[in-house]
Write a protein that holds these residues in place. Sequence first.
Motif, PDB file in Angstrom:
ATOM      1  N   GLU A  29       0.768  -1.163  -0.004  1.00  0.00           N
ATOM      2  CA  GLU A  29      -0.019  -0.251   0.043  1.00  0.00           C
ATOM      3  C   GLU A  29       0.939   1.336  -0.028  1.00  0.00           C
ATOM      4  O   GLU A  29       1.543   1.363   0.946  1.00  0.00           O
ATOM      5  N   GLY A  30       0.699   2.000  -1.097  1.00  0.00           N
ATOM      6  CA  GLY A  30       1.523   3.282  -0.948  1.00  0.00           C
ATOM      7  C   GLY A  30       2.006   3.256  -2.473  1.00  0.00           C
ATOM      8  O   GLY A  30       1.318   3.063  -3.576  1.00  0.00           O
ATOM      9  N   THR A  31       3.183   4.189  -2.648  1.00  0.00           N
ATOM     10  CA  THR A  31       3.555   4.864  -3.947  1.00  0.00           C
ATOM     11  C   THR A  31       4.220   3.721  -4.694  1.00  0.00           C
ATOM     12  O   THR A  31       4.868   2.929  -4.297  1.00  0.00           O
ATOM     13  N   PHE A  32       4.229   4.183  -6.278  1.00  0.00           N
ATOM     14  CA  PHE A  32       5.171   3.141  -7.073  1.00  0.00           C
ATOM     15  C   PHE A  32       6.639   3.132  -6.799  1.00  0.00           C
ATOM     16  O   PHE A  32       7.159   2.228  -6.640  1.00  0.00           O
ATOM     17  N   GLU A  33       7.095   4.633  -6.011  1.00  0.00           N
ATOM     18  CA  GLU A  33       8.403   4.576  -5.534  1.00  0.00           C
ATOM     19  C   GLU A  33       8.702   3.777  -4.517  1.00  0.00           C
ATOM     20  O   GLU A  33       9.597   3.041  -4.413  1.00  0.00           O
ATOM     21  N   THR A  65      22.928   5.144  -8.963  1.00  0.00           N
ATOM     22  CA  THR A  65      22.846   4.719 -10.605  1.00  0.00           C
ATOM     23  C   THR A  65      21.555   4.351 -10.949  1.00  0.00           C
ATOM     24  O   THR A  65      20.903   4.630 -11.819  1.00  0.00           O
ATOM     25  N   ASP A  66      20.877   3.255 -10.187  1.00  0.00           N
ATOM     26  CA  ASP A  66      19.566   2.556 -10.290  1.00  0.00           C
ATOM     27  C   ASP A  66      18.653   3.948 -10.145  1.00  0.00           C
ATOM     28  O   ASP A  66      17.538   3.835 -11.036  1.00  0.00           O
ATOM     29  N   ARG A  67      18.736   4.771  -9.469  1.00  0.00           N
ATOM     30  CA  ARG A  67      17.728   5.662  -8.916  1.00  0.00           C
ATOM     31  C   ARG A  67      17.912   6.620 -10.334  1.00  0.00           C
ATOM     32  O   ARG A  67      16.759   7.152 -10.719  1.00  0.00           O
ATOM     33  N   GLU A  68      18.865   7.050 -10.619  1.00  0.00           N
ATOM     34  CA  GLU A  68      18.970   7.989 -11.806  1.00  0.00           C
ATOM     35  C   GLU A  68      18.160   7.331 -12.988  1.00  0.00           C
ATOM     36  O   GLU A  68      17.706   8.139 -13.907  1.00  0.00           O
ATOM     37  N   LEU A  69      18.547   5.947 -13.317  1.00  0.00           N
ATOM     38  CA  LEU A  69      17.851   5.248 -14.384  1.00  0.00           C
ATOM     39  C   LEU A  69      16.546   5.245 -14.317  1.00  0.00           C
ATOM     40  O   LEU A  69      15.731   5.403 -15.496  1.00  0.00           O
ATOM     41  N   THR A  81       1.221  13.933 -13.183  1.00  0.00           N
ATOM     42  CA  THR A  81       2.162  13.159 -14.097  1.00  0.00           C
ATOM     43  C   THR A  81       3.313  12.451 -13.327  1.00  0.00           C
ATOM     44  O   THR A  81       4.006  11.612 -14.060  1.00  0.00           O
ATOM     45  N   ALA A  82       3.385  12.611 -12.172  1.00  0.00           N
ATOM     46  CA  ALA A  82       4.637  12.260 -11.396  1.00  0.00           C
ATOM     47  C   ALA A  82       4.453  10.597 -11.217  1.00  0.00           C
ATOM     48  O   ALA A  82       3.519  10.379 -10.092  1.00  0.00           O
ATOM     49  N   GLU A  83       5.185   9.858 -12.122  1.00  0.00           N
ATOM     50  CA  GLU A  83       4.756   8.473 -12.164  1.00  0.00           C
ATOM     51  C   GLU A  83       5.179   7.656 -10.885  1.00  0.00           C
ATOM     52  O   GLU A  83       4.533   6.781 -10.339  1.00  0.00           O
ATOM     53  N   LEU A  84       6.501   8.094 -10.352  1.00  0.00           N
ATOM     54  CA  LEU A  84       6.960   7.437  -9.334  1.00  0.00           C
ATOM     55  C   LEU A  84       6.243   7.704  -7.974  1.00  0.00           C
ATOM     56  O   LEU A  84       6.400   6.905  -7.059  1.00  0.00           O
ATOM     57  N   LEU A 104      15.104   8.400 -15.350  1.00  0.00           N
ATOM     58  CA  LEU A 104      14.976   8.471 -16.916  1.00  0.00           C
ATOM     59  C   LEU A 104      13.586   7.749 -17.278  1.00  0.00           C
ATOM     60  O   LEU A 104      13.187   8.248 -18.430  1.00  0.00           O
ATOM     61  N   LEU A 105      13.514   6.658 -16.785  1.00  0.00           N
ATOM     62  CA  LEU A 105      12.206   5.945 -17.372  1.00  0.00           C
ATOM     63  C   LEU A 105      11.054   6.512 -16.814  1.00  0.00           C
ATOM     64  O   LEU A 105      10.190   6.227 -17.635  1.00  0.00           O
ATOM     65  N   TYR A 106      10.751   7.121 -15.723  1.00  0.00           N
ATOM     66  CA  TYR A 106       9.425   7.489 -15.042  1.00  0.00           C
ATOM     67  C   TYR A 106       9.505   8.883 -14.918  1.00  0.00           C
ATOM     68  O   TYR A 106      10.602   9.385 -14.576  1.00  0.00           O
ATOM     69  N   ASP A 107       8.345   9.489 -15.009  1.00  0.00           N
ATOM     70  CA  ASP A 107       8.224  11.106 -14.644  1.00  0.00           C
ATOM     71  C   ASP A 107       8.451  10.862 -13.170  1.00  0.00           C
ATOM     72  O   ASP A 107       7.724  10.508 -12.313  1.00  0.00           O
ATOM     73  N   ASN A 108       9.199  12.037 -12.813  1.00  0.00           N
ATOM     74  CA  ASN A 108       9.362  11.970 -11.304  1.00  0.00           C
ATOM     75  C   ASN A 108       9.195  13.682 -10.999  1.00  0.00           C
ATOM     76  O   ASN A 108       9.603  14.074  -9.808  1.00  0.00           O
TER      77      ASN A 108
END
Lengths: 124, 492
Positions: free
Chosen positions: B111-115, B126-130, B143-146, B133-137
């Motif tokens: 229960e919570g956000t996608f992030e 590195t993973d966080r920055e990737l 629109t903030a997907e994460l 790139l893939l999702y709107d933050n």
Amino acid sequence: MFTSLYELWLGQNDDPIYAETIFNPVGLLTLVVAFVLAAIFYLGLGRWKAVFYKVGPWVVTLIVAALFGYAYALSYALDQTGADESDAYMQGFGGVNALYAVLYFVLFSFLLKRFSIYARRTPV
Amino acid sequence: MKLFLFGIGGTGARVLRSLTMMLAAGAKTPADLTIVPILLDMDMQNGDTERSLRVVDLYRTIRRGAYEGPTGSQGQKTFFATPLQPLGTLQAENAQERLGDSVMPKLTDHEGTFEEFLQVSSMDDTDRELLKLLYDNSAKPTTAELKLNLSVGFKGNPNIGSVVFNALEDSAVYKYFTGAFNDATDRIFIISSIFGGTGSSGFPQLVKLLQQPNQKLPIRNARKGAVTVMPYFALEDNTNSSIDQNRFLSKTKAALSYYQTQVHLDALYYIGDQAGGKLYPNVEGGAQQVNNAHVVEMLAAAAVLDFARRPADEFGGGKQHYEFGVKRNDRTLDLPHFYDRTYNDLLEPLIRFAYATKFYTDFLPGHLTEAFARNLNLRQDITTNSFYTALQNFMGVHFRGWLAEMAQNDRAFAPFDLNADFNSMVRSKQIETGFFKKGISEGFLRDQAGEVENKLQKSFPQNEARFMQMLIEVADRCREKLETVNRQLADS
């Protein structure tokens, strides 16, 4: 059998014609007519269609049975005794016969209603 | 034969609602069919889903009362004939977790956000920055997907849904399903939309799991089908919603090209429609997402039954594709718009059920003193017995509501007017009346109900079973009064 049923309420009449030729045929026909009325109500109409099957029509049929009982007893007694007009005993006989007609109809109602479709729950 | 029916997302739930209505009406199904509906959605509070769960519950209560008593298995099974059995009530091998008897088992405990679902905070830089790139933050809430709260689904974002559905294999519901699927004759069917978030991401993931080479043999060999619901409605403008309807068609095109090469099922049904003038509220999800029923959903449900009816040997020669068409492109559909098979298998039963509904909701309450009603103890039971209250709720609220919603939608499907009298409730055919011909009058209904109930007393001593048989026969007799329905379309 019918003689004792009527004499229970009316007492013995001095004229033996009541006991000998009136009570039994009147009692029997009243019984038959009450049965026929109940049969028409429960087995005829009551199985044919959902018409004339509720408590109101049942009460109407009951009144018809009572009226027949009264009128038939009176006219039969008048005819058999040859009297020109009815006396108190004769009127009482008509009334008691009406009461028995009602009683027979109620009795046949409770016997026949289980064979009905639409009037199965009439009067109760 | 069991048909494991996966309904993914809001469309899956809405199609299940229509399917339940058609099964209640007695739509043609194989005699041995049991449907095991499984709704997969993150949005546990969704209004559409809640309504579907409710009608399935009512259906099961009614069916139990009507057919599962001592004499219930005898007689005709028309209405509510096909069992709807929740997955959790089946026996499952190696089931480690009980599922309960809901048709919508919890997909995940998250229960919570996608992030939070991705556990971004514990990732390295590195993973966080990737991910960024893939999702709107961005900070923009629409629109903030994460930052998207997953408790209302994926809000039309399949790129999020596909990540979440990747974890389906480890979910209790999927494990239970694989444990319960053991019979070679059982089949699998999937309902999903292609233009939203949950359905369009869940469908390919689920197909991928079912096709895995290490999948158990009965599942791998099972006949599998799916209905893909393409766009059929338009949404109101809502700048606060993250659902963008301008992307519906592009998402559909992209997904279709993916399905063409990646989705290998025995039968694929496609259905969609040009959006009508009636706009749906643009609600992201949750209890407020309650869309009116639409004929497309009913026809998508018809695809489920079509798949169940097809003999197994009809499949196996590669993918079969099916589409649906009506006779003429009118904005309001009626019985003559449909071809014979749909008419006979689905719409004829609907006519009978519409009569039964009108009998139960309009005629019966005013005739509880009739002998048949008293024999059935309806005066007392109709308000206290769970079978009758469920029937009242199903027919009076849900079935009538479902018909009314379809009639008001655009495109509309309006074959009945249940507010009209019995003789004119089927719009395409009025029952002619005259001085001696009363059609379906109160007297006719009293006669039929009384006669049928009396006839059934010996063979169905249990009241609920007898009542259902009576309802079926009375509806049949009303249908006979209607005689042949005109199937020719009037000039437009």
